[in-house]
Design an enzyme around this catalytic site. Structure first.
Site, PDB file in Angstrom:
ATOM      1  N   CYS A   1       3.607   8.429   1.443  1.00 42.34           N
ATOM      2  CA  CYS A   1       4.131   7.456   2.533  1.00 42.34           C
ATOM      3  C   CYS A   1       4.343   6.168   1.831  1.00 42.34           C
ATOM      4  CB  CYS A   1       3.011   7.307   3.686  1.00 42.34           C
ATOM      5  SG  CYS A   1       3.398   6.094   4.919  1.00 42.34           S
TER       6      CYS A   1
ATOM      7  N   CYS B   1       6.114  -5.021  16.200  1.00 39.63           N
ATOM      8  CA  CYS B   1       5.476  -4.058  17.220  1.00 39.63           C
ATOM      9  C   CYS B   1       4.021  -4.351  17.362  1.00 39.63           C
ATOM     10  CB  CYS B   1       5.505  -2.567  16.749  1.00 39.63           C
ATOM     11  SG  CYS B   1       7.209  -2.195  16.123  1.00 39.63           S
TER      12      CYS B   1
ATOM     13  N   CYS C   1      -1.539   2.263   9.650  1.00 37.38           N
ATOM     14  CA  CYS C   1      -0.798   1.667   9.041  1.00 37.38           C
ATOM     15  C   CYS C   1      -1.124   0.172   8.605  1.00 37.38           C
ATOM     16  CB  CYS C   1       0.726   1.898   9.712  1.00 37.38           C
ATOM     17  SG  CYS C   1       0.821   3.457  10.296  1.00 37.38           S
TER      18      CYS C   1
ATOM     19  N   GLU D   1       0.784  -1.157  -0.146  1.00 38.77           N
ATOM     20  CA  GLU D   1      -0.156  -0.066  -0.043  1.00 38.77           C
ATOM     21  C   GLU D   1       0.891   1.238   0.159  1.00 38.77           C
ATOM     22  OE1 GLU D   1      -2.140  -1.025   3.779  1.00 38.77           O
ATOM     23  OE2 GLU D   1      -1.211   0.684   4.707  1.00 38.77           O
TER      24      GLU D   1
ATOM     25  N   CYS E   1       6.225  -7.257   7.500  1.00 41.31           N
ATOM     26  CA  CYS E   1       7.127  -6.777   8.589  1.00 41.31           C
ATOM     27  C   CYS E   1       7.457  -7.781   9.547  1.00 41.31           C
ATOM     28  CB  CYS E   1       6.642  -5.381   8.822  1.00 41.31           C
ATOM     29  SG  CYS E   1       8.089  -4.697  10.203  1.00 41.31           S
TER      30      CYS E   1
ATOM     31  N   CYS F   1       0.718  -2.260  15.768  1.00 41.02           N
ATOM     32  CA  CYS F   1       0.902  -2.051  14.402  1.00 41.02           C
ATOM     33  C   CYS F   1       0.183  -3.142  13.517  1.00 41.02           C
ATOM     34  CB  CYS F   1       2.392  -1.852  13.961  1.00 41.02           C
ATOM     35  SG  CYS F   1       2.575  -1.447  12.191  1.00 41.02           S
TER      36      CYS F   1
END
Ligand code: SAH
Length: 349
Positions: free
Chosen positions: A103, A114, A336, A90, A110, A117
């Site tokens: 962005c 975290c 995000c 995205e 990932c 997130c």
């Protein structure tokens, strides 16, 4: 076939030599691709027919496919893009008064994990190439080109899905490509890399001689809290992180931005603010307080406005340079990684 967006001006020049051309052919190509923004090699009217044929055999100029486009009432655009290998990423456009900010995602998924997130809900599948990051910017630029007044992408933040310092070399090449004066010419001071805090890479980055901004996702004022929400802190606790930040400030002669998401009853007390002030002693850091975008799949809640205000005032009172991040696109899954996570069925519609 090579993705033409993957090459710095210098590397493209070297490829041109390999094709029996002069190095400066690359300048001409950069101008067609990034300034005139042609969609086909055949539009490059001052390139000979036969060399256009060669280019078509060697390179692709194709941008990724848009599989979903969301436009917010505030003009924010969020695109879900499908890459050659069907990976989905995205990219977001935010319209500030000072410019158009893109962005960019740096990885598919990932691995940093975290807890707050949404991107981390999907493990890293692979790194993005420099060209795949460039094409995210080019996709947004092509949408801006279709708008009435001509507008350009003026700023890029590498704050989408992924950890940029876990894909260091590609991210550096990406920066060089979009920064190139003969190309998109996005000023180094208008580019920001955001990292969860990998000390070795922060130090390496400080020696690149770039005027690019560095943002550190801190999100906690002590190790205990940071360990709970950011697993990376167990490998690199705050003393190690701040040692790297000090070294960065010295080597690059630049300040870092500290990103701090305010999470209700977790890191948003006045005591936390005071702890943060102490932590920042000896740095020149700016602090950017981030209102949390809630993600259904985790328990974290956004701090209320009064709490955010009080935290802000406490930092200010202690001489810290602090701002509260403006929010965009709250109606279109601004948090995000949410859009992509929905597509993959990891979080609910
Ligand atoms: N891996 C890099 C860049 C990607 S995340 C990093 O950690 O900085 C970009 C920023 O968005 C980080 O500060 C991250 O902590 C923050 N973020 C992630 N999820 C969020 C959410 N739901 N609400 C607000 N900010 C979030």
């Amino acid at each position: 076939m090579k993705n033409i967006y993957n090459y710095t001006l210098k590397d493209l020049g070297d490829l041109m030599i390999g094709l029996g051309q002069k190095q400066f052919r690359a300048n001409q190509l950069y101008s067609w691709i990034y300034q005139k923004r042609v969609k086909e090699f055949d539009e490059m009217s001052d390139v000979s027919l036969s060399f256009r044929q060669t280019l078509k055999q060697e390179f692709t100029l194709k941008l990724p496919k848009i599989i979903k486009k969301q436009v917010s009432y505030d003009g924010t655009i969020k695109l879900l893009l499908e890459l050659e290998d069907k990976s989905v990423i995205e990219v977001v456009l935010m319209r500030y008064d000072y410019g158009n900010v893109v962005c960019v995602s740096s990885q598919v998924g990932c691995n940093m994990g975290c807890k707050f997130c949404a991107s981390g809900l999907i493990k890293k599948q692979r790194d993005l190439t420099a060209g795949e990051m460039v094409s995210q910017v080019m996709m947004i630029q092509s949408l801006l080109d279709e708008e009435e007044e001509s507008k350009r992408v003026s700023h890029v933040v590498i704050m989408g899905s992924g950890e940029p310092f876990d894909n260091y070399n590609n991210v550096m090449n990406f920066i060089r490509i979009i920064n190139e004066q003969k190309g998109l010419a996005i000023g180094a001071r208008h580019i920001t890399v955001s990292t969860c805090g990998l000390p070795n890479k922060i130090v390496e980055f400080s020696k690149e001689g770039l005027q690019v901004n560095l943002a550190i996702s801190l999100h906690a004022s002590n190790d205990e809290t940071r360990n709970k929400i950011m697993p990376i802190n167990k490998a690199y606790p705050l003393t190690k992180l701040f040692k790297a930040i000090n070294e960065y400030e010295k080597n690059a002669n630049r300040r870092v931005t500290i990103e701090y998401i305010l999470l209700k009853d977790l890191n948003d007390s006045i005591d936390n603010a005071r702890e943060l002030v102490k932590l920042l002693k000896g740095t020149f850091a700016y602090v950017n307080l981030i209102p949390y975008n809630e993600v259904k799949e985790n328990p974290f809640k956004r701090s209320n406005k009064e709490r955010v205000r009080a935290f802000y005032e406490e930092l200010k009172r202690n001489g810290v340079n602090v701002t509260i991040r403006k929010e965009f696109g709250e109606d279109i899954d601004a948090a995000c990684g949410q859009l992509r996570a929905k597509k993959e069925g990891v979080i609910d519609e």
